[in-house]
Design a protein around this motif. Structure first.
Motif, PDB file in Angstrom:
ATOM      1  N   GLU A 295       0.730  -1.231  -0.055  1.00 50.22           N
ATOM      2  CA  GLU A 295       0.253   0.042   0.098  1.00 50.22           C
ATOM      3  C   GLU A 295       0.874   1.703   0.059  1.00 50.22           C
ATOM      4  O   GLU A 295       0.304   2.099  -0.956  1.00 50.22           O
ATOM      5  CB  GLU A 295      -0.595   0.422   1.342  1.00 50.22           C
ATOM      6  N   ARG A 296       1.801   1.266   1.285  1.00 48.49           N
ATOM      7  CA  ARG A 296       2.731   2.536   0.924  1.00 48.49           C
ATOM      8  C   ARG A 296       3.284   2.616  -0.373  1.00 48.49           C
ATOM      9  O   ARG A 296       4.068   3.566  -0.868  1.00 48.49           O
ATOM     10  CB  ARG A 296       4.265   2.498   2.619  1.00 48.49           C
ATOM     11  N   LEU A 297       3.906   1.370  -1.256  1.00 48.84           N
ATOM     12  CA  LEU A 297       4.467   1.383  -2.647  1.00 48.84           C
ATOM     13  C   LEU A 297       3.654   2.396  -4.132  1.00 48.84           C
ATOM     14  O   LEU A 297       3.884   3.426  -4.127  1.00 48.84           O
ATOM     15  CB  LEU A 297       4.826   0.331  -2.916  1.00 48.84           C
ATOM     16  N   ARG A 298       2.340   1.957  -3.186  1.00 46.93           N
ATOM     17  CA  ARG A 298       1.301   2.343  -4.462  1.00 46.93           C
ATOM     18  C   ARG A 298       1.448   3.803  -4.303  1.00 46.93           C
ATOM     19  O   ARG A 298       1.198   4.929  -5.349  1.00 46.93           O
ATOM     20  CB  ARG A 298      -0.073   1.476  -4.378  1.00 46.93           C
ATOM     21  N   GLU A 299       1.063   4.017  -2.875  1.00 45.72           N
ATOM     22  CA  GLU A 299       0.943   5.649  -2.666  1.00 45.72           C
ATOM     23  C   GLU A 299       2.117   6.642  -2.676  1.00 45.72           C
ATOM     24  O   GLU A 299       2.447   7.776  -2.979  1.00 45.72           O
ATOM     25  CB  GLU A 299       0.454   5.267  -1.239  1.00 45.72           C
TER      26      GLU A 299
ATOM     27  N   ILE B 282      12.108   2.028   0.499  1.00 46.25           N
ATOM     28  CA  ILE B 282      12.054   0.627  -0.446  1.00 46.25           C
ATOM     29  C   ILE B 282      13.067   0.125   0.580  1.00 46.25           C
ATOM     30  O   ILE B 282      13.465  -1.167   0.224  1.00 46.25           O
ATOM     31  CB  ILE B 282      12.475   1.096  -1.480  1.00 46.25           C
ATOM     32  N   LEU B 283      14.436   0.201  -0.042  1.00 49.64           N
ATOM     33  CA  LEU B 283      15.270  -0.175   0.632  1.00 49.64           C
ATOM     34  C   LEU B 283      16.045  -0.734   2.066  1.00 49.64           C
ATOM     35  O   LEU B 283      16.092  -2.209   1.905  1.00 49.64           O
ATOM     36  CB  LEU B 283      16.899   0.222   0.800  1.00 49.64           C
ATOM     37  N   GLU B 284      14.874  -0.349   2.789  1.00 54.56           N
ATOM     38  CA  GLU B 284      14.700  -0.972   4.210  1.00 54.56           C
ATOM     39  C   GLU B 284      13.870  -2.077   4.251  1.00 54.56           C
ATOM     40  O   GLU B 284      14.836  -3.681   4.609  1.00 54.56           O
ATOM     41  CB  GLU B 284      14.111  -0.077   5.010  1.00 54.56           C
ATOM     42  N   HIS B 285      13.142  -1.818   3.447  1.00 51.34           N
ATOM     43  CA  HIS B 285      12.210  -3.376   3.158  1.00 51.34           C
ATOM     44  C   HIS B 285      12.458  -4.842   2.963  1.00 51.34           C
ATOM     45  O   HIS B 285      12.774  -5.581   2.350  1.00 51.34           O
ATOM     46  CB  HIS B 285      11.258  -3.467   2.348  1.00 51.34           C
ATOM     47  N   VAL B 286      13.756  -4.664   1.337  1.00 52.16           N
ATOM     48  CA  VAL B 286      14.175  -5.610   0.512  1.00 52.16           C
ATOM     49  C   VAL B 286      15.691  -5.924   0.676  1.00 52.16           C
ATOM     50  O   VAL B 286      15.864  -7.236   0.941  1.00 52.16           O
ATOM     51  CB  VAL B 286      14.602  -4.426  -0.780  1.00 52.16           C
ATOM     52  N   ALA B 287      16.018  -5.071   2.129  1.00 57.21           N
ATOM     53  CA  ALA B 287      17.163  -6.211   2.421  1.00 57.21           C
ATOM     54  C   ALA B 287      16.968  -7.196   3.476  1.00 57.21           C
ATOM     55  O   ALA B 287      17.313  -7.716   3.752  1.00 57.21           O
ATOM     56  CB  ALA B 287      18.032  -4.830   3.283  1.00 57.21           C
ATOM     57  N   LEU B 288      15.696  -6.069   4.164  1.00 61.61           N
ATOM     58  CA  LEU B 288      14.929  -7.028   5.796  1.00 61.61           C
ATOM     59  C   LEU B 288      14.837  -8.390   4.720  1.00 61.61           C
ATOM     60  O   LEU B 288      14.716  -9.704   5.364  1.00 61.61           O
ATOM     61  CB  LEU B 288      14.021  -6.545   6.540  1.00 61.61           C
ATOM     62  N   GLU B 289      13.791  -8.321   3.636  1.00 65.07           N
ATOM     63  CA  GLU B 289      13.514  -9.290   2.786  1.00 65.07           C
ATOM     64  C   GLU B 289      14.504 -10.406   1.964  1.00 65.07           C
ATOM     65  O   GLU B 289      14.727 -11.742   2.124  1.00 65.07           O
ATOM     66  CB  GLU B 289      12.457  -9.454   1.668  1.00 65.07           C
ATOM     67  N   LEU B 290      15.261 -10.026   1.533  1.00 63.97           N
ATOM     68  CA  LEU B 290      16.640 -10.676   1.189  1.00 63.97           C
ATOM     69  C   LEU B 290      17.253 -11.427   2.564  1.00 63.97           C
ATOM     70  O   LEU B 290      17.520 -12.364   2.238  1.00 63.97           O
ATOM     71  CB  LEU B 290      17.527  -9.879   0.531  1.00 63.97           C
ATOM     72  N   GLN B 291      16.995 -10.910   3.462  1.00 63.69           N
ATOM     73  CA  GLN B 291      17.676 -11.834   4.802  1.00 63.69           C
ATOM     74  C   GLN B 291      16.939 -12.657   5.136  1.00 63.69           C
ATOM     75  O   GLN B 291      17.080 -14.120   5.369  1.00 63.69           O
ATOM     76  CB  GLN B 291      18.215 -10.566   6.049  1.00 63.69           C
TER      77      GLN B 291
END
Length: 822
Positions: free
Chosen positions: A19-23, A30-39
Motif C-alpha cells: 500500500e505504501r508503495l502504491r501511494e 524501500i531499501l529497508e524492506h528489500v534488505a530485510l526480505e533478502l535476509q
C-alpha cells in the motif's frame, strides 16, 4: 520478490508495505524492506528496520537488523542493486542473489553445536564474543573468560584429542580397561590388510585411521574383491587403514560431558522410503522439499545427497538413482549415519541401561576428554553391552550435538546446559567488573584515576583512553582507543581483573559499544563538542548518544551521574541500575543531590573543603581538597568532577575508603600518570603547562586554572580541531583572549578545513574577546609554535600549550626543561 507482500509496515497488517508503495514512498524506505526480505529469504530471522533523517540535508539513516553482520551488509548492497535495476527497468537475477546470500550465511553463521552452547550462555547472561568468522567463541570476560569451538573447550586436553583422533590408539586404551571394542589392527599395505583379515575373519569394515565425519569408511565386506575396492577408497583419506571385525547393531552416539552421560541418540543413515512408483532420485527430491531439511546446518535436518558417492554406494548394492524401490522399502544412501550427509537421529537417552552409562563414562574418562561423543554399535541400548555383543567403535573429541538438541524423533536435550556447567560451575563468575566512562571533558583523567585506585588493590587493571590502551600502566597500543576495538583488547585478555573503558561519542556512533552491559556507567558532563558531525547537531542529541552508557548499566550495577548537569541528571530515567550522584555545588545548593540523599542515596561531593562520600546521612571523609595532588593546591577546580566521579565509582565497587584515600593522594598530574593532562614542566626561569584541552568547555576550565597561578605573563599556544563548528572555534579564541599573549597554530590533520582557515576563526575570536593585533601571532606547525613560545619566556612566565600530539609536545618541551616534570 513477491514475499514483500507479507510485510506489514506501518499499516500493521500483511500488504501494508505494498500500500505504501502504491501511494508513493521514498527510496530509503524501500531499501529497508528489500534488505530485510533478502535476509529472510536467505534463512535469517530479522524484522526490525527504520529510516530516520540524519540531520544533514539529503541524507537518511537506514537501520536494518541482522543476525550475521556480513549477511546484513551484503543484503543492503544487494538491495541497492535491485532497487537501481528497478529504477532503470533492467533485469536482475534475484534468485542468484538469494542463493549467494544463503551460501554466505551458511559460511559465517555459527555451527549448530556452537550455537547451542552460545544460546545457553546468553540465557544465563554470560557475555559472548565471536573471535573469528567460524565457530571460535569467547564466553565471559577478562580473567573469567572461557573459549569454545563447537564442543572443544579450553579445558579439552590436547593429549586426549590426539588419542581420540587415532582410532587404533583409542581401541587399545579402551581395551586395556576391559571395554568392548572390535578386534582388528592397522595396515599400511594391502598385503598386511589381508593378513589381518585372516586373523580376525570376515566380515570386516575398513576405516582411515585419521579421517572423520565418516569419510572413507566402508560398509560390510565379506570377500577379497570387496576388500580391495574398499582399501582403494579408504586410501584416498589416509595411508593408515583400520581393519576391524564388522559389528552388527544399530549406530548410537552417547554424549558424555564432565564425566556424566547427558544424552544418547540412535543415528540412522540417509535413506528414502519407497512408494512403489517413484525412482530413488525422485524420492530424494521429494524428501528434500521437507521444510525441516536445508543446506548444511541451516535447518534441523540436512538435505539428502544425490551425488557421485550416493550413486557409487547404490551401485555396490545393485541399484542406481533411477531404480524404483518397492512400497515401504528403505533404501540407504550412505553407509554411515552422519547428520551432515542427511542422516536422522532418534533420542534414546531414557532407554540406556545403567551399566552402559557407566561404560561410556569410563570410556570418556580413560581417553581424558571433558566432552566426548562415544560411538556404540548395539542391537539394543537398553541391554548391557556384555549381553548383546555391543562394541564401542570410536570416541570423538568435539562431537556434534545437533542430533541431541534437534532429533528427528524423541525428546530434544538441552546439552548446552551441562557444557556451560562444565565451563562455569554453579557459583563461578563469568565476567569481571566493567566500568565505562563518558562525557565531553575529563574522561581520560577519570579513567586513569579509577584505574590507579584499583591497581593499588593488587588488581590487574586494563583501561582505554584517547592516548592508548593500557594493561596496568603499560602501554599496549598507542592511539585514540575509545571505541569497541580497544574495549575488546581489554575484555579478551585473560589476565585482567577489572576493565575501565573510556567510551567516546565517535566510537559509539561509528561502531556502537564494545560490551553488552557495564557494572558502573559514569557520565561526567555534556557540552558543545563535535557538533555538526555524523548527524549530531545539538547538545541534546549529543546527550542522547552519551546516555547509551547509562542505559547499559546492569540492573544490579550503578550509574554515576553529574547532578549539576541537567542533561546528565536526566539520564537517571534511562538507567536500570542504582543511581549515584556527584555534585560540585556547596552543601545545600543542589536540590537534586539533597533529594537523593534524603532517599538514602549514594553520592559524592565536597563538604568543608573535603572530598566526601555520602550514603544518606552517613558521611565518609576521603581527603582534604588541598591535599589531593590532582587539585594542584585547590586551583584546578575543573578536576573536582573527575575526582568525585572516581571516588564514587570505587566506593560502589566495594573499595575501602582508606584505600580510596591512599589512591587519591598518590595520583599526580604527570606525563607518566596523566599524559597531556595538567603536565607542568620547569623551563629556564618559568614554567610550561601541556594540556589536551580541545573544546570551549575544557579550555575555559584550563584558562581559569591558569589565571589562578602565580605568573608574570601567561602565553598561550592555542589550537583546536578543524572539524568543529565555526562558532566553536571562535569561542576558543574568545576564551584564549584572557591570556597575555597567544600564538595560534593548526593541527597536522586539518579535518576538512583549508589550510589557515581554523587559525583564522580562532583569531576572529581573539579579536572579539578584546585582544589587539600585537598580542597574537600565527605559526602553523606545533613544533615551531612551541619553540617560539619558549624563546619569548621571561622570568616567571607561564606558557600554556594546547597539545595536539601530546607525546610530541612533551618531547619538544623537555628539550628546554631544567628540572623535569612536576
Amino acid at each position: 520478490m513477491p514475499t514483500l507482500a507479507e510485510h506489514h509496515c506501518t499499516r500493521q497488517e500483511p500488504g501494508g508495505f505494498l500500500e505504501r508503495l502504491r501511494e508513493g514512498t521514498h527510496l530509503p524506505h524501500i531499501l529497508e524492506h528489500v534488505a530485510l526480505e533478502l535476509q529472510s529469504l536467505a534463512g535469517t530471522d530479522v524484522s526490525f528496520g527504520r529510516v530516520v533523517p540524519s540531520g544533514d540535508p539529503d541524507t537518511w539513516w537506514v537501520i536494518v537488523a541482522y543476525e550475521e553482520e556480513e549477511v546484513g551488509l551484503q543484503a543492503m548492497r544487494d538491495a541497492v542493486k535491485i532497487v537501481r535495476a528497478c529504477i532503470a527497468d533492467r533485469p536482475i537475477d534475484v534468485e542468484a542473489i538469494i542463493e549467494q546470500l544463503l551460501s554466505l550465511y551458511e559460511t559465517v553463521r555459527l555451527g549448530p553445536s556452537t550455537a547451542a552452547v552460545v544460546e545457553e550462555a546468553r540465557r544465563r547472561g554470560i557475555p559472548v564474543r565471536r573471535l573469528n568468522n567460524y565457530s571460535l567463541v569467547q564466553l565471559g570476560l577478562g580473567k573469567n573468560l572461557r573459549r569454545i569451538q563447537a564442543t572443544l573447550s579450553d579445558f579439552t586436553s590436547a593429549i586426549a584429542v590426539e588419542i581420540a583422533q587415532d582410532k587404533d590408539d583409542t581401541k587399545r586404551v579402551l581395551g586395556n580397561i576391559g571395554l568392548p571394542v572390535p578386534n582388528g589392527d592397522v595396515a599400511r599395505a594391502f598385503d598386511r590388510a589381508l593378513e589381518i583379515v585372516d586373523e580376525i575373519g570376515y566380515p570386516v569394515i575398513l576405516k582411515p585411521l585419521d579421517a572423520n565425519h565418516g569419510r572413507g569408511i566402508s560398509g560390510h565386506i565379506d570377500n577379497e574383491d570387496a576388500l580391495k575396492e574398499a582399501w582403494n577408497d579408504a586410501r584416498e583419506f589416509g595411508d593408515r587403514i583400520v581393519i576391524e571385525q564388522f559389528a552388527e547393531g544399530r549406530d548410537h552416539r552417547v554424549l558424555v560431558i564432565n564425566g556424566r552421560v547427558v544424552a544418547c541418540a540412535e543415528r540412522i543413515p540417509a535413506r528414502v522410503i519407497g512408494d512403489g512408483s517413484s525412482t530413488i532420485a525422485q524420492l530424494i527430491e521429494k524428501e528434500n522439499r521437507n521444510p525441516r531439511r536445508g543446506v548444511g546446518h541451516t535447518k534441523t535436518l540436512t538435505k539428502l545427497p544425490a551425488d557421485d558417492r550416493t550413486a557409487a554406494f547404490l551401485a555396490k548394492r545393485g541399484l542406481s538413482l533411477q531404480s524404483i524401490p518397492a512400497k515401504d522399502e528403505s533404501v540407504y544412501l550412505r553407509a554411515t549415519a552422519n547428520l551432515s550427509t542427511g542422516g536422522t537421529a532418534v533420542d534414546r537417552t531414557d532407554e540406556m541401561h545403567p551399566d552402559n552409562i557407566t561404560a561410556c563414562e569410563m570410556a570418556a574418562g580413560i581417553i581424558g576428554l571433558d566432552i566426548a561423543g562415544i560411538d556404540v554399535l548395539t542391537p539394543d541400548i537398553s541391554v548391557p553391552f556384555r549381553e548383546n555383543n555391543a562394541v564401542i567403535i570410536e570416541v570423538n573429541a568435539g562431537p556434534g550435538i545437533r542430533m541431541h538438541t534437534h532429533p528427528a524423533e524423541g525428546t530434544p536435550r538441552n546439552v548446552g546446559a551441562p557444557i556451560i556447567d562444565l565451563l562455569y560451575p554453579p557459583g563461578t563468575k563469568s565476567t569481571i567488573p566493567v566500568i565505562a566512562v563518558t562525557g565531553t571533558n575529563g574522561k581520560t583523567t577519570t579513567v586513569r584515576l579509577i584505574a590507579h585506585l584499583f591497581r593499588l588493590g593488587e588488581n590487574v587493571v586494563g583501561f582505554t583512553t584517547t592516548d592508548g590502551t593500557y594493561l596496568q600502566n603499560r602501554l599496549v597500543l598507542e592511539g585514540d582507543m575509545t571505541g569497541p576495538f580497544s574495549a575488546n583488547i581489554i575484555l579478551s585478555n585473560p589476565t585482567v581483573d577489572i576493565a575501565v573503558l573510556e567510551t567516546a561519542r565517535g566510537g559509539l556512533l561509528r561502531a556502537g559499544l564494545g560490551f553488552d552491559e557495564v557494572d558502573v556507567g559514569v557520565i561526567l558532563n555534556v557540552s558543545a563538542d563535535h557538533l555538526g558531525m555524523r548527524g549530531i547537531h545539538t547538545v541534546e542529541q549529543l546527550a542522547d548518544v552519551k546516555g547509551v552508557v547509562a542505559a547499559v548499566v546492569k540492573r544490579e550495577g550503578h550509574a554515576v551521574l553529574n547532578a549539576d548537569d541537567p542533561l546528565v541528571y536526566a539520564m537517571r530515567d534511562r538507567t536500570p541500575g542504582d543511581l549515584v550522584l556527584f555534585s560540585t555545588k556547596p552543601e545545600g545548593e543542589s536540590e537534586e543531590f539533597e533529594t537523593h540523599l534524603a532517599r538514602n542515596g549514594i553520592g559524592a561531593r565536597i563538604e568543608n573543603d573535603t572530598f566526601v562520600i555520602r550514603r544518606g546521612r552517613l558521611r565518609i571523609p576521603i581527603a582534604p581538597v588541598r591535599d589531593v595532588p590532582l587539585m594542584v593546591g585547590g586551583a584546578a577546580r575543573f578536576q573536582q568532577e573527575n575526582i568525585l566521579a572516581a571516588i564514587a565509582t570505587a566506593y560502589v565497587q566495594g573499595m575501602r575508603y582508606d584505600d580510596i584515600r591512599a589512591g587519591l593522594l598518590s595520583f599526580f598530574p604527570s606525563p607518566s600518570l596523566t599524559p597531556g593532562r595538567l603536565n607542568l614542566l620547569r623551563v629556564q626561569n618559568g614554567r610550561v603547562l601541556v594540556d589536551y584541552a580541545h573544546n570551549p568547555a575544557a579550555i575555559r576550565g584550563l584558562v581559569d586554572f591558569v589565571q589562578s597561578m602565580d605568573a608574570n605573563r601567561r602565553i598561550g599556544v592555542v589550537a583546536a580541531p578543524g572539524d568543529r563548528r565555526d562558532e566553536d572555534l571562535r569561542e576558543v579564541g574568545r576564551i584564549a583572549s584572557e591570556l597575555d599573549y597567544v600564538i595560534v597554530r593548526e593541527d597536522v590533520q586539518l579535518r576538512g578545513r583549508d589550510p589557515g582557515r581554523t587559525a583564522q576563526l580562532i583569531v576572529e575570536g581573539l579579536l572579539d574577546g578584546g585582544m589587539n593585533e600585537d598580542q597574537y601571532e600565527t605559526m602553523f606547525t606545533e613544533p615551531e609554535a612551541i619553540a617560539h613560545a619558549i624563546s619569548q619566556m621571561q622570568d616567571n612566565d607561564l606558557v600554556v600549550i594546547l597539545a595536539d600530539d601530546v607525546s610530541r609536545s612533551l618531547d619538544a618541551v623537555r628539550k628546554y626543561s631544567t628540572d623535569g616534570v612536576r
